[in-house]
Design a protein around this motif. Structure first.
Motif, PDB file in Angstrom:
ATOM      1  N   ALA A 420       0.832  -1.199   0.000  1.00 14.27           N
ATOM      2  CA  ALA A 420       0.000   0.000   0.000  1.00 14.27           C
ATOM      3  C   ALA A 420       0.872   1.256   0.000  1.00 14.27           C
ATOM      4  CB  ALA A 420      -0.933  -0.017   1.207  1.00 14.27           C
ATOM      5  N   TYR A 421       0.212   2.407  -0.060  1.00  9.89           N
ATOM      6  CA  TYR A 421       0.875   3.698  -0.275  1.00  9.89           C
ATOM      7  C   TYR A 421       2.046   3.921   0.662  1.00  9.89           C
ATOM      8  CZ  TYR A 421       1.290   8.794  -0.840  1.00  9.89           C
ATOM      9  OH  TYR A 421       1.759  10.062  -1.063  1.00  9.89           O
ATOM     10  N   TRP A 422       1.831   3.871   1.989  1.00 18.11           N
ATOM     11  CA  TRP A 422       2.912   4.167   2.926  1.00 18.11           C
ATOM     12  C   TRP A 422       3.871   3.003   3.098  1.00 18.11           C
ATOM     13  CZ3 TRP A 422       4.356   8.773   3.473  1.00 18.11           C
ATOM     14  CH2 TRP A 422       3.454   9.831   3.469  1.00 18.11           C
ATOM     15  N   ALA A 423       3.410   1.785   2.848  1.00 15.80           N
ATOM     16  CA  ALA A 423       4.329   0.644   2.890  1.00 15.80           C
ATOM     17  C   ALA A 423       5.370   0.759   1.780  1.00 15.80           C
ATOM     18  CB  ALA A 423       3.555  -0.663   2.765  1.00 15.80           C
ATOM     19  N   GLY A 426       8.340   2.785   3.040  1.00 14.09           N
ATOM     20  CA  GLY A 426       9.156   2.334   4.155  1.00 14.09           C
ATOM     21  C   GLY A 426       8.445   2.117   5.479  1.00 14.09           C
ATOM     22  N   TRP A 427       7.142   2.373   5.544  1.00 18.51           N
ATOM     23  CA  TRP A 427       6.416   2.134   6.785  1.00 18.51           C
ATOM     24  C   TRP A 427       6.019   0.666   6.870  1.00 18.51           C
ATOM     25  CZ3 TRP A 427       5.268   6.250  10.226  1.00 18.51           C
ATOM     26  CH2 TRP A 427       5.652   7.511   9.767  1.00 18.51           C
ATOM     27  N   PRO A 527       8.053   8.100  15.098  1.00 20.45           N
ATOM     28  CA  PRO A 527       6.850   7.490  14.520  1.00 20.45           C
ATOM     29  C   PRO A 527       7.146   6.455  13.442  1.00 20.45           C
ATOM     30  CG  PRO A 527       6.504   9.831  14.817  1.00 20.45           C
ATOM     31  CD  PRO A 527       7.956   9.573  15.110  1.00 20.45           C
ATOM     32  N   GLU A 528       8.109   6.716  12.571  1.00 21.75           N
ATOM     33  CA  GLU A 528       8.401   5.735  11.532  1.00 21.75           C
ATOM     34  C   GLU A 528       9.265   4.611  12.085  1.00 21.75           C
ATOM     35  OE1 GLU A 528      11.567   8.987  11.241  1.00 21.75           O
ATOM     36  OE2 GLU A 528       9.399   8.913  11.442  1.00 21.75           O
TER      37      GLU A 528
END
Length: 543
Positions: A420-423, A426-427, A527-528
């Motif tokens: 998905a978008y944030w994955a 790097g999340w 957070p990350e």
């Protein structure tokens, strides 16, 4: 003519050229906004460039922007883009006074960036290119109009000729006149009145076009549909809030966060305007039966009401990006049961109308918690900024993997096969919310009086439940706080500890323990990639 005179004319022309460049950029933005309003394109050139920039923003910079600017992060981004564009346009205009081709090359760069941004949006169509094309054409027209007026008029200057009694008159020195570029009188400047008149007209046209485009965009707003929507009563109502759910301490976050104060973090520079009459949700992929659902069909399903706390993964320790609301929606698990999930599927790849994607674990949605396709928030239809007409709400997961706004597509798939978008940036692919707490009062900004004072805040451990909160002063022993009542496991919980404050400076810390026995860690983490950690800490001056 003196060299300094030529220099003054060149500087004056370059200055007016810079103004012409800025005016060209302003007209381009206004025309682009107008065409976006007329065509229904996804955004003006500034918007699409801003969204492209968001896509390539590294996690640390995203967190910095959210932490420093909060809900104004998008305004800061757009302002920054406009400032950079203005500076670039000034350079282009100044260069064009020397050679128009330089100005056209600069506009070509502007066009290339805008067209690339528009064409690469997930929801891009041919219409998405039209605002940038129109903006480019208007910038070219403005430069062609203003640049000749920014240049000084060409008038040869008579040269003094020296006379020698023996050899006769001397040959004039070689100068610009011999090269076909006549030298200019120092007192002769560009036709300022014509330039000012044309510049004022350009500014007026650009402002009018921009305002008209804004009005056209607002005309397509679904605000009236949102306000007039009548949501059916829930088939499953949440239990009444127990006594003592809200401690009513000044400065402490209320148990229910009002819609207007609920945090907003997303990638949309312009809020998607989705009419309920045209909204559809498609469920497909690794299913036995594909389902397409209209909004009317969605609200006719049995609706479930529940209090659920949502938290953004960008929330720093002791941060504000968390809120609790009463949500109303259809069971997502029930819909997936109807579709029939095939063996091996472990991810719901959920897509927003603007192309944003989130990856939600199938197991989490299907384990019995109230995972919802929400249509209402705190007794009202969803605000447009929070996903109207429908969004996902899944307790216990950070928002970037569970709370897709304006959701229109759910593909049942695998984490191995789709990111998905944030994955992709790097999340973590799976992100359960960490057990945390926050100190709301005292806030450390004002000096307090010595004596008995309330130390209070909220704690959360969604779908696990908060068992205890402890507070300590100046690294002393931990003291157990009193907990407020809660209606279930999926909301935050208020807490308070009475402190006998003494004069001087003190440091307060807190930690939460959930019902599984896990205690909030003191280890500091950003957070990350999967949420911040550490003890909330407040320095308090006591008089």
């Amino acid at each position: 003519m003196t060299v300094s005179g030529v220099g003054r004319l060149d500087a004056r022309s370059a200055g007016l050229g810079a103004v012409a460049g800025v005016l060209a950029a302003g007209a381009a933005l206004g025309v682009g906004q107008l065409v976006a309003g007329l065509t229904g394109a996804s955004g003006s050139p500034v918007v699409v460039v801003g969204e492209l920039q968001i896509d390539f923003t590294p996690p640390w910079l995203k967190n910095f922007a959210i932490t420093e600017f909060g809900a104004d992060d998008k305004l800061v981004l757009v302002t920054g883009i406009v400032i950079v564009l203005g500076a670039f346009a000034a350079l282009v205009g100044a260069a064009a006074t020397r050679r128009v081709a330089y100005g056209m090359a600069g506009i070509a760069v502007f066009a290339a960036v805008g067209l690339t941004a528009a064409a690469t949006r997930p929801d891009a169509t041919v219409a998405s290119l039209l605002p940038t094309l129109a903006a480019t054409a208007s910038a070219v027209a403005v430069l062609q109009l203003l640049i000749p007026l920014a240049r000084p008029p060409a008038r040869p200057v008579a040269r003094a000729v020296s006379y020698d009694p023996v050899t006769g008159p001397a040959e004039p020195e070689t100068g610009p006149a011999e090269t076909g570029e006549p030298e200019l009188a120092a007192s002769e400047g560009p036709p300022r009145r014509s330039f000012l008149a044309a510049g004022a007209a350009t500014a007026a046209i650009g402002a009018t076009a921009g305002l008209a485009g804004r009005l056209l965009t607002e005309r397509s707003s679904v605000a009236s549909a949102q306000k007039s929507l009548r949501i059916p009563k829930p088939a499953v109502t949440t239990q009444a809030l127990p006594p003592g759910v809200d401690l009513n301490i000044p400065g402490l976050a209320p148990f229910v966060t009002p819609n207007a104060k609920f945090y907003r973090v997303d990638t949309a520079l312009v809020l998607p305007q989705v009419d309920p009459s045209s909204w559809q949700l498609r469920i497909h992929g690794m299913v036995n039966r594909e389902i397409t659902l209209t909004f009317d069909q969605l609200i006719k399903r049995p609706l479930i009401e529940d209090y659920i706390t949502l938290c953004c993964v960008s929330n720093p320790v002791d941060g504000p990006y968390i809120g609790n609301a009463k949500w109303l929606g259809a069971s997502l698990a029930a819909l997936l049961h109807e579709a029939g999930i095939k063996a091996g599927a472990d991810q719901l790849l959920c897509t927003s109308v603007d192309g944003f994607t989130s990856g939600t674990p199938v197991q989490t949605v299907m384990d019995g918690r109230d995972a919802l396709l929400a249509v209402a928030m705190n007794g009202q239809p969803l605000p447009i900024a929070h996903g109207f007409p429908a969004r996902m709400v899944v307790p216990g997961l950070y928002g970037y993997v569970s709370a897709t706004k304006w959701v229109t597509d759910i593909e049942v798939t695998t984490f191995a096969g789709n990111f998905a978008y944030w994955a992709q940036r790097g999340w973590s692919q799976q992100a359960p919310i960490k057990t945390e707490c926050r100190i709301d009062v005292p806030n450390g900004l004002q000096e307090i009086k010595a004596g008995r004072t309330a130390v209070a805040g909220v704690a959360w451990a969604q779908h696990k439940g908060v068992e205890a909160v402890e507070v300590r002063v100046d690294r002393g022993p931990w003291q157990e706080a009193r907990l407020a009542a809660v209606p279930g496991l999926d909301t935050w919980r208020q807490w308070v500890w009475e402190w006998d404050a003494t004069s001087g400076g003190h440091v307060l810390e807190a930690r939460a323990t959930d019902k599984t026995g896990y205690t909030q860690t003191s280890t500091l983490a950003p957070p990350e990639p999967n949420g911040a950690s550490g003890y909330p800490m407040v320095s308090v001056p006591v008089r």
